[in-house]
Design a protein around this motif. Structure first.
Motif, PDB file in Angstrom:
ATOM      1  N   GLU A 155       0.803  -1.219   0.000  1.00  0.00           N
ATOM      2  CA  GLU A 155       0.000   0.000   0.000  1.00  0.00           C
ATOM      3  C   GLU A 155       0.837   1.270   0.000  1.00  0.00           C
ATOM      4  OE1 GLU A 155      -2.750  -0.304   3.194  1.00  0.00           O
ATOM      5  OE2 GLU A 155      -3.772  -2.076   2.371  1.00  0.00           O
ATOM      6  N   ASP A 156       1.934   1.308   0.768  1.00  0.00           N
ATOM      7  CA  ASP A 156       2.762   2.518   0.819  1.00  0.00           C
ATOM      8  C   ASP A 156       3.376   2.800  -0.551  1.00  0.00           C
ATOM      9  OD1 ASP A 156       2.148   2.720   3.466  1.00  0.00           O
ATOM     10  OD2 ASP A 156       4.064   1.964   4.211  1.00  0.00           O
ATOM     11  N   GLU A 159       0.650   3.976  -3.018  1.00  0.00           N
ATOM     12  CA  GLU A 159       0.257   5.361  -2.719  1.00  0.00           C
ATOM     13  C   GLU A 159       1.329   6.347  -3.176  1.00  0.00           C
ATOM     14  OE1 GLU A 159      -2.307   8.282  -1.535  1.00  0.00           O
ATOM     15  OE2 GLU A 159      -2.682   6.115  -1.595  1.00  0.00           O
ATOM     16  N   LYS A 165      -6.005   6.548 -10.244  1.00  0.00           N
ATOM     17  CA  LYS A 165      -6.736   5.419  -9.668  1.00  0.00           C
ATOM     18  C   LYS A 165      -8.156   5.466 -10.199  1.00  0.00           C
ATOM     19  CE  LYS A 165      -4.044   5.748  -5.404  1.00  0.00           C
ATOM     20  NZ  LYS A 165      -4.068   6.015  -3.937  1.00  0.00           N
TER      21      LYS A 165
END
Length: 303
Positions: A155-156, A159, A165
């Motif tokens: 996720e990091d 992001e 997105k």
């Protein structure tokens, strides 16, 4: 390895792979705008030591009528017959860091068996992370730095790198199935998608692999030389700009794309490519520390 898949043939380095290496997967064929994946794959293989860990069976995975083997005919004799390859290699980057590279063609057949085989390999070698990539055409200008979108369970990283997105339905790549299977298995995985200017996507765009190799460095910590690509990119940009200079209609189109691009990124961390995930610029001390770390690693490697 018990229950070795019939798709796979162990190579000379099979028994010498340390546990915990990152795996990079680059497969050509579908979704390779600007030949981004092919150029990245060739750069990594050309600039790194490699040993074959395993090869995959072309007879089982490849549609020969879609991607025909190449023959060399010398006079009246067939001297050579070359079949596309799909290999797992043990590689070294510029700092001597080892990693695994699965590269070659995207399989035409037996996707589910191929996916199960790769998941088994990930577990067998206790792979730390799996990162794969492809490239798609987008209405973005070549006059701005190329951007990425990313998916996966890191996720990091997603992001930090992803500029776009959206919920979409699109034809799948074989590695979408692998990503889904690794996520189901709770194995760290991410895909990197380079967004290539749509009006250049049918050609060879050096900025694509430059962006991809940079992102792979962020995802894996690897350092891959890109000097050759940077020189090719300078030549390519000059040629494109020269052609555009005499076409006012294309200039207007690119101006519109630039305004759309800048407006879309305004206020986001990706507005400035030197900003971190929170949109903060690195301090002078941080830049100096990173440069010293890099130079120290190079000195250790040289010694």
């Amino acid at each position: 390895m018990d229950g070795l898949s019939s798709l796979l043939h162990p190579g000379s380095a099979w028994g010498y792979v340390p546990a915990g290496l990152p795996l990079v997967v680059l497969l050509t064929g579908y979704r390779d705008s600007g030949q981004t994946v092919r150029q990245s794959m060739e750069t990594m293989i050309d600039h790194g030591e490699s040993d074959i860990v395993a090869t995959f069976s072309a007879d089982a995975l490849l549609d020969y009528r879609a991607r025909r083997p190449i023959v060399t005919i010398d006079g009246t004799e067939v001297r050579d017959y070359r079949i596309p390859r799909l290999d797992l290699r043990l590689m070294h980057d510029s700092l001597g860091q080892r990693y695994l590279l699965l590269s070659g063609y995207e399989p035409d057949f037996r996707w589910e068996e191929f996916t199960k085989t790769i998941v088994t390999l990930v577990r067998h070698f206790r792979v730390s992370t799996t990162t794969w990539a492809h490239a798609i055409p987008m209405p973005v200008p070549h006059t701005r730095p190329l951007r990425l979108t990313a998916t996966g369970n890191r996720e990091d990283l997603v992001e930090q790198l992803s500029v776009w997105k959206a919920r979409v339905e699109a034809p799948a790549h074989a590695l979408h199935l692998l990503e889904h299977a690794l996520m189901q298995a709770k194995e760290p995985v991410a895909s990197l998608v380079v967004l290539v200017p749509h009006y250049l996507a049918e050609g060879v765009v050096p900025a694509g692999p430059l962006k991809l190799i940079e992102a792979l460095g962020t995802a894996t910590g690897l350092l891959i030389p890109t000097e050759d690509l940077r020189e090719k990119d300078r030549v390519f940009r000059a040629e494109v700009d020269a052609q555009i200079a005499s076409n006012e209609e294309v200039q207007r189109l690119i101006s519109v794309l630039e305004n759309q691009h800048d407006g879309f990124l305004k206020g986001t961390p990706q507005e400035n490519p030197f900003a971190d995930a929170d949109g903060e610029l690195p301090t002078a001390d941080e830049i100096a520390a990173e440069l010293e770390r890099y130079l120290s690693a190079r000195r250790d490697r040289d010694e």
